[in-house]
Scaffold this motif. Structure first.
Motif, mmCIF file in Angstrom:
data_model
loop_
_atom_site.group_PDB
_atom_site.id
_atom_site.type_symbol
_atom_site.label_atom_id
_atom_site.label_comp_id
_atom_site.label_asym_id
_atom_site.label_seq_id
_atom_site.Cartn_x
_atom_site.Cartn_y
_atom_site.Cartn_z
ATOM 1 N N ASN A 193 -47.784 11.991 -15.323
ATOM 2 C CA ASN A 193 -47.049 10.570 -14.399
ATOM 3 C C ASN A 193 -47.682 10.671 -13.117
ATOM 4 O O ASN A 193 -48.911 11.152 -12.807
ATOM 5 N N GLY A 194 -46.920 9.996 -12.163
ATOM 6 C CA GLY A 194 -47.468 9.946 -10.844
ATOM 7 C C GLY A 194 -47.959 10.660 -10.309
ATOM 8 O O GLY A 194 -48.637 11.259 -9.746
ATOM 9 N N SER A 195 -46.617 12.094 -9.925
ATOM 10 C CA SER A 195 -47.097 12.844 -9.396
ATOM 11 C C SER A 195 -48.410 13.732 -9.570
ATOM 12 O O SER A 195 -49.349 14.585 -9.200
ATOM 13 N N ALA A 196 -48.720 13.341 -10.930
ATOM 14 C CA ALA A 196 -49.894 14.292 -12.068
ATOM 15 C C ALA A 196 -51.127 13.788 -10.925
ATOM 16 O O ALA A 196 -52.235 14.301 -10.601
ATOM 17 N N TYR B 205 -44.829 8.793 0.545
ATOM 18 C CA TYR B 205 -43.868 9.782 -0.582
ATOM 19 C C TYR B 205 -44.830 9.718 -2.264
ATOM 20 O O TYR B 205 -45.667 8.122 -1.624
ATOM 21 N N HIS B 206 -45.268 10.237 -2.231
ATOM 22 C CA HIS B 206 -46.057 10.652 -4.043
ATOM 23 C C HIS B 206 -45.889 11.370 -4.348
ATOM 24 O O HIS B 206 -46.811 11.799 -5.662
ATOM 25 N N GLY B 207 -44.575 11.705 -4.885
ATOM 26 C CA GLY B 207 -44.447 12.754 -5.373
ATOM 27 C C GLY B 207 -43.738 13.853 -5.566
ATOM 28 O O GLY B 207 -43.438 14.424 -4.038
ATOM 29 N N PHE C 282 -55.722 6.112 -2.590
ATOM 30 C CA PHE C 282 -54.750 4.677 -2.485
ATOM 31 C C PHE C 282 -53.574 5.180 -3.698
ATOM 32 O O PHE C 282 -53.694 6.009 -4.358
ATOM 33 N N ASP C 283 -52.227 5.410 -3.524
ATOM 34 C CA ASP C 283 -51.251 5.613 -4.021
ATOM 35 C C ASP C 283 -50.518 4.726 -4.085
ATOM 36 O O ASP C 283 -49.377 4.072 -3.757
ATOM 37 N N GLU C 284 -51.658 3.730 -5.785
ATOM 38 C CA GLU C 284 -50.569 2.575 -6.339
ATOM 39 C C GLU C 284 -49.722 2.401 -7.795
ATOM 40 O O GLU C 284 -49.668 2.061 -7.849
ATOM 41 N N SER D 209 -50.023 4.436 -11.871
ATOM 42 C CA SER D 209 -47.996 4.864 -12.936
ATOM 43 C C SER D 209 -47.248 3.952 -13.149
ATOM 44 O O SER D 209 -47.591 2.583 -13.108
ATOM 45 N N LYS D 210 -45.705 4.669 -13.100
ATOM 46 C CA LYS D 210 -45.101 3.516 -13.437
ATOM 47 C C LYS D 210 -44.832 1.980 -14.179
ATOM 48 O O LYS D 210 -45.151 2.156 -15.559
ATOM 49 N N GLY D 211 -45.530 0.464 -13.195
ATOM 50 C CA GLY D 211 -45.795 -0.269 -14.027
ATOM 51 C C GLY D 211 -46.874 0.051 -15.234
ATOM 52 O O GLY D 211 -47.523 -0.954 -15.997
HETATM 53 C C1 PLP Z 1 -43.058 7.366 -7.967
HETATM 54 C C2 PLP Z 1 -44.360 7.828 -7.091
HETATM 55 C C3 PLP Z 1 -44.508 8.806 -7.171
HETATM 56 C C4 PLP Z 1 -44.361 9.667 -8.699
HETATM 57 O O1 PLP Z 1 -44.559 9.412 -9.922
HETATM 58 P P1 PLP Z 1 -43.446 10.684 -10.499
HETATM 59 O O2 PLP Z 1 -44.449 9.687 -12.117
HETATM 60 O O3 PLP Z 1 -41.878 9.868 -10.859
HETATM 61 O O4 PLP Z 1 -44.214 11.437 -10.457
HETATM 62 C C5 PLP Z 1 -45.645 8.563 -6.511
HETATM 63 N N1 PLP Z 1 -45.889 7.802 -6.063
HETATM 64 C C6 PLP Z 1 -45.306 7.096 -5.257
HETATM 65 C C7 PLP Z 1 -45.765 5.817 -4.685
HETATM 66 C C8 PLP Z 1 -44.324 6.329 -6.195
HETATM 67 O O5 PLP Z 1 -43.521 5.402 -5.911
#
Ligand code: PLP
Length: 451
Positions: free
Chosen positions: A115-118, A149-151, A254-256, A283-285
Motif C-alpha cells: 500500500n502507499g503508506s508502506a 500527505y503521505h499516508g 517524491f511521493d507520486e 501506488s493507487k493508479g
Molecule cells: C493515498 C496516498 C498515500 C497513502 O496511500 P495508502 O495506500 O492509502 O496507504 C500516500 N501519499 C499520497 C500522496 C497519497 O495520495
C-alpha cells in the motif's frame, strides 16, 4: 437470520468505516454498491453514481475495465500469491522492466510493498539506513512540506500535515522539520503560479541552512498537494529543491502515489520539472485502482549502499506479507499495456483543456468560488466566504460536506476536501460524463450556497 434488516443496518451493526465520523452515518447511511462499470457505481437499490473521484484517486480506466479484468483472471488461475523473499514470478519481473522504462532516470531498483503508506515508510527507512551505515549517524531527521500527505501509518503521518489527520498523534511521532509549503492561491508575495520565481522557496533554504546536516531526506508530493485541497505549485519549486538537496547531501523522495500514472497530464508529475528523485513512491493508479500494491523506486546509489556480505548487516530487512502480489502485478501490467496501445494521455489532456473551459463557464462566476485550479484532469474548486479577500468559510459549517450530500442525492460522488470540491476522474472519462458531473456540481452548489 438477517432477513428483516437492511444491508445498510447490517453494515452499521459491525463495520467501522475509514476516515469517517460514524455518527454521520445516522443521516447519511453507507451506499451499498452492488456492481460498477466504467465511471458508474450501481447500488443495491438500482441508483447509479458517477465516480468523479476515482474511488479515492485510484481508479484509472473505469471500473470493471475489460482488459484489466481479463489480465487478473488469467493470472488468478496460474498463481495467486507466493512469498517474495527468494522467490519471484514473471509478472513482477515484467512490471519492474516496464517501470524502468517509464520512471525517472535515477530510479533503477524496485521494492514492492502492498500500500502507499508502506512505500513511504520504506522510503524513509531506506534513507535513514543509507546514512546510518554510510558514516553519517547524525542524519536521522526528515524534512517535509506543511499540508503534505503521505499516508496514515505513524512514520508517514509524521512527515505529513499536522492538521486534521495527525495532530492528536503528535506525541507518537518523529520530530521532523516542516517547511512552509507554497500556497499559490493565497501567495504571500502577490505572485501567480505562471510568473513567480518561487519566492516562497526561501523557507526551504532557511530550513536547509539550519537543519540539513541532521537530515536524511526530504519528502514531497510533486506539483500537487492532494489532501491539502489539491494545492498546485510550479515545477520550478522542484528544480530548486533538487539543487538544494544535492548541495546539502539530503536525499529527495517524491511521493507520486496520487500524482503518478497520468493524473497531472504526464505519466509522472516530476517529468514536468525534469527532475529525478532519489526515491519515487508509487501506488493507487499503479494497478488501475484494482488491487493494493505499491512500488518504491530507488536510485542505484542507495541500493548499492546496502549491497554487502550478509555479516556486515547492511541488508534492508523490511517486508510485507503481500509484497509483489502477482495479481496486483498482472493488473499493473494491463494498465501499462493500455497506456502503450491507446492515446490515453493525449486524449485526457484534450479533455482536460475542454473541462477547464466548461467548468469556468458553469461556476467560475459563482459568488463563492475562490479559485478553480487544475492540473491534468484534476480540477479543484476552492469555495470561500468572500472571494475578494479569499476568506474561508467557518469550517464548522461543513459547506463542502453539505454539497457532497446534495451531489450524492443527484448521483455524483463529489467527496470534498474541506471546502474544496474536486474532480479527479478516470483518465478515459468522456466529455458527456464530465458535462453531467459539472451540471450536478452546479446544482448542488446552488442548493447549498444560492445562485
Ligand atoms: C493515498 C496516498 C498515500 C497513502 O496511500 P495508502 O495506500 O492509502 O496507504 C500516500 N501519499 C499520497 C500522496 C497519497 O495520495
Amino acid at each position: 437470520m438477517h432477513t428483516c434488516k437492511s444491508y445498510e443496518q447490517r453494515d452499521l451493526d459491525l463495520i467501522w468505516h475509514p476516515c469517517s465520523q460514524m455518527k454521520d452515518y445516522e443521516t447519511l447511511p453507507p451506499i451499498i454498491v452492488d456492481h460498477a462499470k466504467g465511471i458508474w457505481l450501481y447500488d443495491i437499490h438500482g441508483k447509479k453514481y458517477l465516480d468523479i473521484v476515482s474511488s479515492w484517486w485510484a481508479n484509472l480506466f473505469g471500473h470493471c475495465n475489460k482488459e484489466i479484468n481479463e489480465a487478473i483472471k488469467e493470472q488468478l488461475d496460474r498463481l495467486e500469491h507466493v512469498i517474495f523473499a527468494n522467490f519471484s514470478h514473471k509478472p513482477a519481473i515484467e512490471l519492474a522492466e516496464v517501470l524502468k522504462e517509464i520512471t525517472p532516470a535515477k530510479n533503477r531498483k524496485f521494492h514492492f510493498n502492498d500500500n502507499g503508506s508502506a512505500s513511504v515508510e520504506c522510503a524513509l527507512k531506506m534513507c535513514f539506513q543509507f546514512y546510518q551505515q554510510g558514516g553519517h549517524p547524525e542524519k536521522k531527521r526528515f524534512m517535509c512540506l506543511t499540508g503534505g500527505y503521505h499516508g496514515e501509518t505513524i512514520g508517514a503521518l509524521s512527515v505529513g500535515s499536522m492538521d486534521l489527520y495527525a495532530k492528536l498523534y503528535q506525541p507518537m511521532m518523529m520530530d521532523n522539520i516542516h517547511i512552509k509549503a507554497p500556497d499559490c492561491y493565497r501567495c504571500p508575495y502577490g505572485k501567480t503560479r505562471e510568473s513567480c520565481q518561487c519566492e516562497c522557496f526561501i523557507h526551504a533554504e532557511k530550513a536547509f541552512a539550519a537543519h540539513a546536516e541532521e537530515t536524511a531526506a526530504m519528502i514531497v508530493e510533486p506539483l500537487l498537494q492532494g489532501s491539502a485541497g489539491m494545492r498546485i505549485y510550479p515545477p520550478l519549486y522542484l528544480k530548486k529543491l533538487r539543487r538544494l538537496c544535492d548541495a546539502h547531501d539530503v536525499k529527495l523522495i517524491f511521493d507520486e502515489i496520487a500524482t503518478g500514472f497520468g493524473r497531472t497530464g504526464t505519466m509522472f508529475a516530476c517529468e514536468q520539472a525534469d527532475v529525478s528523485p532519489d526515491i519515487l513512491c508509487l501506488s493507487k493508479g499503479l494497478t488501475g485502482g484494482y488491487l493494493p500494491m505499491s512500488v518504491t523506486c530507488v536510485s542505484e546509489e542507495i541500493y548499492d549502499a546496502f549491497y554487502a556480505d550478509y555479516g556486515q548487516g547492511r541488508a534492508f530487512l523490511h517486508s510485507h506479507t503481500y509484497a509483489g502480489n502477482p495479481l496486483g502485478c498482472a493488473a499493473a501490467l494491463a494498465v501499462q499495456k493500455i497506456f502503450r496501445e491507446q492515446p490515453i494521455l493525449q486524449t485526457a489532456q484534450e479533455n482536460a483543456d475542454w473541462l477547464t473551459k466548461e467548468m469556468q463557464h458553469a461556476i467560475g462566476s459563482h459568488p463563492h468560488v475562490g479559485e478553480i485550479r487544475h492540473l491534468g484532469l484534476i480540477h479543484a474548486v476552492e469555495l470561500v466566504k468572500a472571494p475578494a479577500v479569499k476568506e474561508p468559510f467557518d469550517a464548522k459549517k461543513r459547506i463542502g460536506y453539505a454539497i457532497y450530500k446534495k451531489a450524492l442525492s443527484y448521483g455524483l460522488v463529489l467527496r470534498p476536501l474541506g471546502d474544496v470540491l474536486y474532480f479527479n476522474p478516470p483518465l478515459n472519462i468522456t466529455r458527456k460524463e464530465l458535462s453531467m458531473a459539472i451540471e450536478i456540481m452546479q446544482k448542488a452548489m446552488t442548493d447549498v450556497l444560492g445562485q
